[in-house]
Write a protein that holds these residues in place. Structure first.
Motif, PDB file in Angstrom:
ATOM      1  N   ILE A  26      15.087  14.743  42.070  1.00 45.05           N
ATOM      2  CA  ILE A  26      15.182  13.520  42.863  1.00 45.05           C
ATOM      3  C   ILE A  26      16.647  13.179  43.053  1.00 45.05           C
ATOM      4  N   PRO A  27      17.131  13.243  44.280  1.00 46.19           N
ATOM      5  CA  PRO A  27      18.561  12.997  44.496  1.00 46.19           C
ATOM      6  C   PRO A  27      18.949  11.545  44.227  1.00 46.19           C
ATOM      7  N   ASP A  28      20.186  11.401  43.832  1.00 46.20           N
ATOM      8  CA  ASP A  28      20.839  10.119  43.600  1.00 46.20           C
ATOM      9  C   ASP A  28      20.596   9.126  44.741  1.00 46.20           C
ATOM     10  N   GLY A  29      20.174   7.927  44.421  1.00 49.60           N
ATOM     11  CA  GLY A  29      20.087   6.880  45.436  1.00 49.60           C
ATOM     12  C   GLY A  29      18.978   7.058  46.450  1.00 49.60           C
ATOM     13  N   SER A  30      18.025   7.951  46.154  1.00 54.01           N
ATOM     14  CA  SER A  30      16.975   8.158  47.163  1.00 54.01           C
ATOM     15  C   SER A  30      15.757   7.280  46.862  1.00 54.01           C
ATOM     16  N   TYR A  31      14.928   7.123  47.859  1.00 54.30           N
ATOM     17  CA  TYR A  31      13.677   6.381  47.715  1.00 54.30           C
ATOM     18  C   TYR A  31      12.549   7.410  47.730  1.00 54.30           C
ATOM     19  N   VAL A  32      11.964   7.616  46.558  1.00 51.07           N
ATOM     20  CA  VAL A  32      10.937   8.651  46.426  1.00 51.07           C
ATOM     21  C   VAL A  32       9.576   7.998  46.274  1.00 51.07           C
ATOM     22  N   VAL A  33       8.600   8.504  47.001  1.00 45.41           N
ATOM     23  CA  VAL A  33       7.245   7.989  46.849  1.00 45.41           C
ATOM     24  C   VAL A  33       6.355   9.102  46.298  1.00 45.41           C
ATOM     25  N   LEU A  34       5.683   8.788  45.173  1.00 48.02           N
ATOM     26  CA  LEU A  34       4.689   9.700  44.618  1.00 48.02           C
ATOM     27  C   LEU A  34       3.348   9.278  45.208  1.00 48.02           C
ATOM     28  N   LEU A  35       2.784  10.150  46.014  1.00 47.27           N
ATOM     29  CA  LEU A  35       1.575   9.814  46.768  1.00 47.27           C
ATOM     30  C   LEU A  35       0.435  10.731  46.333  1.00 47.27           C
ATOM     31  N   GLY A  36      -0.736  10.151  46.145  1.00 43.11           N
ATOM     32  CA  GLY A  36      -1.877  11.003  45.793  1.00 43.11           C
ATOM     33  C   GLY A  36      -3.112  10.162  45.600  1.00 43.11           C
ATOM     34  N   PRO A  37      -4.272  10.799  45.597  1.00 39.51           N
ATOM     35  CA  PRO A  37      -5.514  10.041  45.397  1.00 39.51           C
ATOM     36  C   PRO A  37      -5.638   9.568  43.954  1.00 39.51           C
ATOM     37  N   SER A  38      -6.622   8.734  43.698  1.00 34.08           N
ATOM     38  CA  SER A  38      -6.872   8.229  42.359  1.00 34.08           C
ATOM     39  C   SER A  38      -7.096   9.407  41.400  1.00 34.08           C
ATOM     40  N   GLY A  39      -6.427   9.346  40.256  1.00 37.17           N
ATOM     41  CA  GLY A  39      -6.602  10.388  39.246  1.00 37.17           C
ATOM     42  C   GLY A  39      -5.715  11.603  39.435  1.00 37.17           C
ATOM     43  N   SER A  40      -4.805  11.571  40.426  1.00 31.99           N
ATOM     44  CA  SER A  40      -3.977  12.754  40.687  1.00 31.99           C
ATOM     45  C   SER A  40      -2.801  12.871  39.715  1.00 31.99           C
ATOM     46  N   GLY A  41      -2.534  11.811  38.933  1.00 32.27           N
ATOM     47  CA  GLY A  41      -1.476  11.911  37.925  1.00 32.27           C
ATOM     48  C   GLY A  41      -0.230  11.107  38.229  1.00 32.27           C
ATOM     49  N   LYS A  42      -0.266  10.290  39.268  1.00 30.54           N
ATOM     50  CA  LYS A  42       0.933   9.521  39.684  1.00 30.54           C
ATOM     51  C   LYS A  42       1.422   8.595  38.577  1.00 30.54           C
ATOM     52  N   THR A  43       0.491   7.765  38.052  1.00 31.34           N
ATOM     53  CA  THR A  43       0.890   6.783  37.035  1.00 31.34           C
ATOM     54  C   THR A  43       1.344   7.486  35.759  1.00 31.34           C
ATOM     55  N   THR A  44       0.685   8.576  35.432  1.00 37.10           N
ATOM     56  CA  THR A  44       1.084   9.316  34.228  1.00 37.10           C
ATOM     57  C   THR A  44       2.524   9.813  34.384  1.00 37.10           C
ATOM     58  N   LEU A  45       2.835  10.334  35.566  1.00 41.68           N
ATOM     59  CA  LEU A  45       4.201  10.833  35.782  1.00 41.68           C
ATOM     60  C   LEU A  45       5.214   9.690  35.709  1.00 41.68           C
ATOM     61  N   LEU A  46       4.865   8.559  36.319  1.00 49.03           N
ATOM     62  CA  LEU A  46       5.775   7.407  36.299  1.00 49.03           C
ATOM     63  C   LEU A  46       5.960   6.903  34.854  1.00 49.03           C
ATOM     64  N   SER A  47       4.859   6.907  34.090  1.00 51.75           N
ATOM     65  CA  SER A  47       4.925   6.444  32.697  1.00 51.75           C
ATOM     66  C   SER A  47       5.796   7.375  31.855  1.00 51.75           C
ATOM     67  N   ILE A  48       5.760   8.652  32.166  1.00 50.37           N
ATOM     68  CA  ILE A  48       6.617   9.604  31.444  1.00 50.37           C
ATOM     69  C   ILE A  48       8.087   9.351  31.803  1.00 50.37           C
ATOM     70  N   LEU A  49       8.335   9.032  33.074  1.00 54.93           N
ATOM     71  CA  LEU A  49       9.721   8.744  33.489  1.00 54.93           C
ATOM     72  C   LEU A  49      10.226   7.471  32.812  1.00 54.93           C
ATOM     73  N   GLY A  50       9.326   6.488  32.654  1.00 54.11           N
ATOM     74  CA  GLY A  50       9.729   5.221  32.044  1.00 54.11           C
ATOM     75  C   GLY A  50       9.732   5.261  30.526  1.00 54.11           C
ATOM     76  N   GLY A  51       9.191   6.329  29.942  1.00 55.33           N
ATOM     77  CA  GLY A  51       9.167   6.448  28.480  1.00 55.33           C
ATOM     78  C   GLY A  51       7.950   5.808  27.847  1.00 55.33           C
ATOM     79  N   PHE A  52       6.950   5.416  28.656  1.00 58.26           N
ATOM     80  CA  PHE A  52       5.747   4.790  28.099  1.00 58.26           C
ATOM     81  C   PHE A  52       4.727   5.833  27.647  1.00 58.26           C
ATOM     82  N   GLU A  53       4.858   7.044  28.140  1.00 56.05           N
ATOM     83  CA  GLU A  53       4.042   8.175  27.691  1.00 56.05           C
ATOM     84  C   GLU A  53       4.990   9.332  27.381  1.00 56.05           C
ATOM     85  N   ALA A  54       4.621  10.114  26.359  1.00 58.72           N
ATOM     86  CA  ALA A  54       5.413  11.318  26.055  1.00 58.72           C
ATOM     87  C   ALA A  54       4.732  12.512  26.720  1.00 58.72           C
TER      88      ALA A  54
END
Ligand code: ATP
Length: 377
Positions: A26-54
């Protein structure tokens, strides 16, 4: 502002594979959208980025620094949650200042930064309001201000407009994009709304069943999707089966449900040529409803003699044969039409301009620009 590097991230919850070998830069200063249907793993990936999931395996680097094992509070990230997670008993200003207090900022600095944030999100003079005295959109702005005020290198947004009605959602999308451009922070935003992704992303990443299906500029992902899943998830699409029949000079001949179609070689991707081109190979052809041109025959479909007198099509257009108009829905910007192709009987969806003559049960002549067609093997 910071770049984010996701390296071979996998995540399992017991037997459930939520993410499987995700690699993303993900390049510096970019606006990235993780798009996918329910259950595709978007929130899990975001939680890993935020440190809420390992993650089960793999690593996350922010600005070249490995943050995989770092707790959320120590990371250079902030998260805006779908339910805003604001403190209801505190005022707007106290909510915004909260993170600054945790960082040990002085009273003057908290006041100055809070005022700046209120202005940025359009809530000047609302500082003393309690959270329950705000509308959904205003709460969303407070949540955004509270996350941005601590000056994160990366802002993570989990379905930030999930609770808003459609009009407000569209308005907030425009505002959020403008704010991101002003502050220059890297934004990573999760949504299942394709229109939202198209309108705000610099880079759209399509997830399906825990894997990346496609990533790139929204226009490229929409117009030339890498996979059939992306072609049908990002907006409507018509899919037709066929086989590659032959190749002569610059033309590839396809035997499809719509008949024999000569496709200019140059309209196919290089990838198609290098790996996927073989005579008799089954292919799927994708064509979006708005890319199909439908012209009403002068008389009914039963009168075959009218077919020969129809106007010639523009250069670059492929004839797709004739079809009966079965249904239409007027949606304001266009008519969404369902055609039955003749004689194959396959169903084709096309968007006809507002002023086009719409006659249910009548025969139309279909065509499309050959360069709009996307092939998948
Ligand atoms: P949605 O749009 O519905 O929020 P999503 O794309 O964000 O979906 P995730 O929430 O990341 O998807 O879930 C991915 C997969 O992991 C799903 O199959 C989900 O059931 C599973 N999952 C997520 N969190 C857990 C958990 N804590 N325990 C078990 N399984 C989980």
């Amino acid at each position: 502002m910071s770049s984010v590097e996701i390296r071979s991230i996998s995540k399992q919850f017991g037997q459930t594979v939520a993410l499987s070998d995700i690699n993303l830069s993900i390049p510096d200063g970019s606006y990235v959208v993780l798009l996918g249907p329910s259950g595709s793993g978007k929130t899990t990936l975001l939680s890993i980025l935020g440190g809420f999931e390992a993650p089960t395996s793999g690593s996350v680097l922010i600005d070249g620094r490995d943050v995989t094992g770092m707790p959320p509070a120590k990371r250079p990230t902030a998260t805006v949650f779908q339910d805003y997670a604001l403190f209801p008993h505190m005022s707007v200003a106290a909510n915004i200042k909260f993170g600054l207090s945790m960082q040990g900022s002085s009273r003057q600095e908290r006041q100055r930064k809070s005022e700046g944030m209120l202005e940025l999100v359009g809530l000047t003079n609302m500082d003393k309001r309690r959270i329950h005295q705000l509308s959904g959109g205003q709460r969303q702005r407070v949540a955004l201000a509270r996350s941005l005020v601590i000056d994160p290198e990366v802002l993570l947004l989990d379905e930030p407009f999930g609770a808003l009605d459609l009009n407000l959602r569209r308005q907030m999308q425009n505002e959020l994009k403008a704010i991101q451009q002003r502050v220059g922070t890297t934004f990573i935003h999760v949504t299942h709304d394709q229109d939202e992704a198209m309108s705000i992303a610099d880079l759209v990443v399509v997830l399906n069943a825990g894997a990346i299906e496609d990533q790139g500029l929204p226009s490229r992902v929409y117009l030339k999707p890498a996979t059939i899943f992306t072609a049908t998830f990002m907006g409507d699409n018509n899919l037709f089966d066929g086989t590659i029949q032959g190749l002569n000079e610059d033309i590839v001949e396809l035997d499809t449900q719509l008949g024999l179609l000569p496709l200019p070689k140059k309209s196919l991707s290089e990838n198609f040529w290098s790996a996927e081109f073989k005579i008799n190979r089954p292919i799927t052809l994708a064509l979006r409803p708005e890319q199909i041109k439908a012209t009403l025959y002068a008389e009914s479909a039963k009168n075959d003699s009218t077919l020969e007198t129809a106007d010639p099509f523009q250069p670059g257009h492929l004839e797709l044969g004739q079809a009966l108009l079965r249904e239409q829905i007027f949606v304001g910007t266009h008519h969404t039409c369902t055609f039955i192709h003749q004689p194959s009987e396959c169903v084709i969806m096309a968007h006809l301009p507002q002023r086009e003559p719409i006659e249910i049960g009548q025969c139309y002549r279909l065509s499309a620009l050959s360069t709009d067609i996307v092939l998948f093997s």
